[in-house]
Write a protein that holds these residues in place. Sequence first.
Motif, PDB file in Angstrom:
ATOM      1  N   LEU A   1      -9.094  12.964  13.004  1.00  0.00           N
ATOM      2  CA  LEU A   1      -9.613  12.345  11.789  1.00  0.00           C
ATOM      3  C   LEU A   1      -9.646  13.403  10.704  1.00  0.00           C
ATOM      4  CD1 LEU A   1     -11.000  10.000  10.246  1.00  0.00           C
ATOM      5  CD2 LEU A   1     -13.193  10.926  11.080  1.00  0.00           C
ATOM      6  N   SER A   2      -9.048  13.096   9.574  1.00  0.00           N
ATOM      7  CA  SER A   2      -9.093  14.012   8.441  1.00  0.00           C
ATOM      8  C   SER A   2      -9.543  13.238   7.211  1.00  0.00           C
ATOM      9  CB  SER A   2      -7.719  14.655   8.196  1.00  0.00           C
ATOM     10  OG  SER A   2      -6.756  13.664   7.858  1.00  0.00           O
ATOM     11  N   LEU A   3     -10.303  13.880   6.329  1.00  0.00           N
ATOM     12  CA  LEU A   3     -10.849  13.236   5.143  1.00  0.00           C
ATOM     13  C   LEU A   3     -10.813  14.221   3.990  1.00  0.00           C
ATOM     14  CD1 LEU A   3     -12.292  10.712   3.978  1.00  0.00           C
ATOM     15  CD2 LEU A   3     -14.454  11.855   4.528  1.00  0.00           C
ATOM     16  N   PRO A   4     -10.009  13.900   2.926  1.00  0.00           N
ATOM     17  CA  PRO A   4      -9.993  14.809   1.769  1.00  0.00           C
ATOM     18  C   PRO A   4     -11.354  14.834   1.103  1.00  0.00           C
ATOM     19  CG  PRO A   4      -8.141  13.282   1.714  1.00  0.00           C
ATOM     20  CD  PRO A   4      -9.079  12.791   2.769  1.00  0.00           C
TER      21      PRO A   4
ATOM     22  N   GLY B   1       0.811  -1.207   0.000  1.00  0.00           N
ATOM     23  CA  GLY B   1       0.000   0.000   0.000  1.00  0.00           C
ATOM     24  C   GLY B   1       0.843   1.255   0.000  1.00  0.00           C
ATOM     25  N   PRO B   2       0.275   2.373  -0.454  1.00  0.00           N
ATOM     26  CA  PRO B   2       1.040   3.611  -0.552  1.00  0.00           C
ATOM     27  C   PRO B   2       1.111   4.409   0.748  1.00  0.00           C
ATOM     28  CG  PRO B   2      -1.152   3.957  -1.455  1.00  0.00           C
ATOM     29  CD  PRO B   2      -1.085   2.518  -1.025  1.00  0.00           C
ATOM     30  N   HIS B   3       0.298   4.060   1.734  1.00  0.00           N
ATOM     31  CA  HIS B   3       0.204   4.884   2.940  1.00  0.00           C
ATOM     32  C   HIS B   3       1.316   4.554   3.923  1.00  0.00           C
ATOM     33  CE1 HIS B   3      -3.429   6.173   1.223  1.00  0.00           C
ATOM     34  NE2 HIS B   3      -4.213   5.173   1.633  1.00  0.00           N
ATOM     35  N   GLU B   4       1.748   5.565   4.628  1.00  0.00           N
ATOM     36  CA  GLU B   4       2.805   5.411   5.631  1.00  0.00           C
ATOM     37  C   GLU B   4       2.379   6.078   6.928  1.00  0.00           C
ATOM     38  OE1 GLU B   4       5.990   7.348   3.575  1.00  0.00           O
ATOM     39  OE2 GLU B   4       6.779   5.462   2.798  1.00  0.00           O
ATOM     40  N   THR B   5       2.897   5.558   8.022  1.00  0.00           N
ATOM     41  CA  THR B   5       2.633   6.156   9.322  1.00  0.00           C
ATOM     42  C   THR B   5       3.453   7.440   9.462  1.00  0.00           C
ATOM     43  OG1 THR B   5       2.194   3.986  10.286  1.00  0.00           O
ATOM     44  CG2 THR B   5       2.733   5.782  11.812  1.00  0.00           C
ATOM     45  N   VAL B   6       2.815   8.474   9.927  1.00  0.00           N
ATOM     46  CA  VAL B   6       3.453   9.789  10.066  1.00  0.00           C
ATOM     47  C   VAL B   6       3.521  10.132  11.555  1.00  0.00           C
ATOM     48  CG1 VAL B   6       3.320  12.247   9.520  1.00  0.00           C
ATOM     49  CG2 VAL B   6       2.612  10.535   7.832  1.00  0.00           C
ATOM     50  N   VAL B   7       4.710  10.500  12.004  1.00  0.00           N
ATOM     51  CA  VAL B   7       4.913  10.981  13.371  1.00  0.00           C
ATOM     52  C   VAL B   7       5.070  12.495  13.298  1.00  0.00           C
ATOM     53  CG1 VAL B   7       6.362  10.902  15.424  1.00  0.00           C
ATOM     54  CG2 VAL B   7       5.974   8.823  14.076  1.00  0.00           C
ATOM     55  N   ARG B   8       4.254  13.200  14.049  1.00  0.00           N
ATOM     56  CA  ARG B   8       4.259  14.657  14.005  1.00  0.00           C
ATOM     57  C   ARG B   8       4.587  15.183  15.402  1.00  0.00           C
ATOM     58  NH1 ARG B   8       1.760  17.154  10.061  1.00  0.00           N
ATOM     59  NH2 ARG B   8       0.293  15.414   9.823  1.00  0.00           N
TER      60      ARG B   8
ATOM     61  N   PRO C   1      -9.501   8.145   4.567  1.00  0.00           N
ATOM     62  CA  PRO C   1      -9.395   8.988   5.777  1.00  0.00           C
ATOM     63  C   PRO C   1      -8.055   8.751   6.469  1.00  0.00           C
ATOM     64  CG  PRO C   1     -10.737   7.070   6.233  1.00  0.00           C
ATOM     65  CD  PRO C   1     -10.410   7.001   4.772  1.00  0.00           C
ATOM     66  N   THR C   2      -7.625   9.756   7.206  1.00  0.00           N
ATOM     67  CA  THR C   2      -6.399   9.660   7.993  1.00  0.00           C
ATOM     68  C   THR C   2      -6.779   9.741   9.463  1.00  0.00           C
ATOM     69  OG1 THR C   2      -5.072  10.689   6.264  1.00  0.00           O
ATOM     70  CG2 THR C   2      -4.159  10.692   8.482  1.00  0.00           C
ATOM     71  N   VAL C   3      -6.396   8.725  10.229  1.00  0.00           N
ATOM     72  CA  VAL C   3      -6.708   8.635  11.656  1.00  0.00           C
ATOM     73  C   VAL C   3      -5.421   8.787  12.449  1.00  0.00           C
ATOM     74  CG1 VAL C   3      -7.658   7.159  13.467  1.00  0.00           C
ATOM     75  CG2 VAL C   3      -8.688   7.145  11.193  1.00  0.00           C
ATOM     76  N   GLY C   4      -5.484   9.524  13.525  1.00  0.00           N
ATOM     77  CA  GLY C   4      -4.294   9.726  14.343  1.00  0.00           C
ATOM     78  C   GLY C   4      -4.629   9.874  15.812  1.00  0.00           C
ATOM     79  N   VAL C   5      -3.642   9.760  16.633  1.00  0.00           N
ATOM     80  CA  VAL C   5      -3.754  10.026  18.072  1.00  0.00           C
ATOM     81  C   VAL C   5      -2.689  11.052  18.423  1.00  0.00           C
ATOM     82  CG1 VAL C   5      -4.706   7.771  18.637  1.00  0.00           C
ATOM     83  CG2 VAL C   5      -2.240   8.089  18.636  1.00  0.00           C
ATOM     84  N   PHE C   6      -2.986  11.860  19.426  1.00  0.00           N
ATOM     85  CA  PHE C   6      -2.028  12.897  19.801  1.00  0.00           C
ATOM     86  C   PHE C   6      -2.068  13.104  21.311  1.00  0.00           C
ATOM     87  CE2 PHE C   6      -5.992  15.135  19.090  1.00  0.00           C
ATOM     88  CZ  PHE C   6      -6.050  16.048  20.136  1.00  0.00           C
TER      89      PHE C   6
ATOM     90  N   ILE D   1       0.620  10.750  16.139  1.00  0.00           N
ATOM     91  CA  ILE D   1       0.886   9.655  15.203  1.00  0.00           C
ATOM     92  C   ILE D   1      -0.346   9.503  14.324  1.00  0.00           C
ATOM     93  CG2 ILE D   1       1.394   7.197  14.944  1.00  0.00           C
ATOM     94  CD1 ILE D   1       2.736   7.254  17.646  1.00  0.00           C
ATOM     95  N   GLU D   2      -0.120   9.545  12.992  1.00  0.00           N
ATOM     96  CA  GLU D   2      -1.241   9.496  12.053  1.00  0.00           C
ATOM     97  C   GLU D   2      -0.954   8.461  10.967  1.00  0.00           C
ATOM     98  OE1 GLU D   2      -2.245  14.296  12.289  1.00  0.00           O
ATOM     99  OE2 GLU D   2      -1.278  13.417  10.510  1.00  0.00           O
ATOM    100  N   ARG D   3      -2.017   7.896  10.445  1.00  0.00           N
ATOM    101  CA  ARG D   3      -1.888   6.959   9.323  1.00  0.00           C
ATOM    102  C   ARG D   3      -3.176   6.925   8.515  1.00  0.00           C
ATOM    103  NH1 ARG D   3       1.280   2.797   7.437  1.00  0.00           N
ATOM    104  NH2 ARG D   3       0.170   1.267   6.167  1.00  0.00           N
ATOM    105  N   PRO D   4      -3.046   7.058   7.156  1.00  0.00           N
ATOM    106  CA  PRO D   4      -4.237   6.897   6.316  1.00  0.00           C
ATOM    107  C   PRO D   4      -4.675   5.425   6.300  1.00  0.00           C
ATOM    108  CG  PRO D   4      -2.517   8.155   5.184  1.00  0.00           C
ATOM    109  CD  PRO D   4      -1.893   7.552   6.411  1.00  0.00           C
TER     110      PRO D   4
END
Length: 409
Positions: free
Chosen positions: A286-289, A60-67, A265-270, A90-93
């Motif tokens: 939660l973000s959704l283009p 898959g093209p999605h990667e986990t993002v640490v912000r 959608p992109t789901v994350g915890v902070f 931490i977010e991931r689509p």
Amino acid sequence: MKPLRPAWGAALLLAGAAQAQSYLPPEAAVRAAVEQSPTVQAADAARRGARARADGLRAGPHETVVRAMGQRRWVRDGTGQRFGEGQIAIERPLRLWGKSEADAELADATLATGRVAAQDARHETARQLLALWFAALRAGQVRQAAQDNADAATELARITERRLRAGDAARLEAELATAEKARMQAALASAEAAWAAALAELQARFPGLGAPADAMPPLPPLPGQPAGLRARYVEHSHEFLLAQAEEALALRQARRTDLERHPDPTVGVFATSERGGAERLAGVSLSLPLGSAHREAQAAAALADADAALSRRLAAQRQLGAQFDVLWLQLTGRRAAALAQEQAVTLQRSAADRALRSYRAGESGLGELLAVRRMLADALLAERLARSEALESDSRLRLDLHELWDFDD
């Protein structure tokens, strides 16, 4: 050649492999030469690339993002308080809407296309090898015919010289015989140069194959009936299989692109620390283009590509059917020509033998003998070339039917 009797046909069917070895290169040498071809090696590299792309599709093209975010807060209430604050997230689509399954199917189609493309490269290389091999074989047949003609002209010049010394021939006949000998030597030199060039090209393109043998076996029986062979030819053709694989790949790509009309959608915890740690927050994001016209256009383009792949597959199917018809007509026509040429050689050889006996007995002149001998030489060369062309047509058809040098394993 004489028509095959039933017993001969059965024997040839049982000994087909042995016959193939008599005028074709050994299969082990062919496989080694094909594998060393740069075209095949490039196809293998492309297949490794297809395998890597398939692995990427499955992952898959999605990667986990640490912000991470840091800030300082100043309180303007007269106290001059300052606080260090920060946030980590931490977010991931997520691949939803069946995209993961579609990617797996697309990966399988990518692997299948790469495999068939590699097989097609080997088959096309084998076709090139076969064409160059028979070009060298025909050049060798021309050289052998020129050698036979030169030997016959030398013997004729020797006979004429003996008759001249015995007073049974005129000086003009001796000069004609010597001129004929020189002409045949010149033809031999030209044929040897052409044979050396054809062999050099063969061995430069496919090292280790050696040279074709001069002797050729009788023609093998036809591989079957055209009605059944035509369907096999089309369905087993790498061009058709590759077009079919590309069509399947385009269809799966269209389905996958159509799913992209539904954004992921992109789901994350902070976790957030404020006022120097006095306040701590934790939450979920939660973000959704929002869909756009671009996604619709991409889906329409992928569907059009799938339609084009379908048309290419249908075109390949028709082209291969016509190709089989041409190959079959060439094979049957060349077989008939080879058989007719053999009968002509038999009759012409008998006439040449009678002309030679007549000349030795002093019943005819050298000019008549030379004319008959030239006709025999032309008939012999035509018979050899006709047989080699018939054998090439037979080998090419068997190669495309995967009865000869099958690389699909």
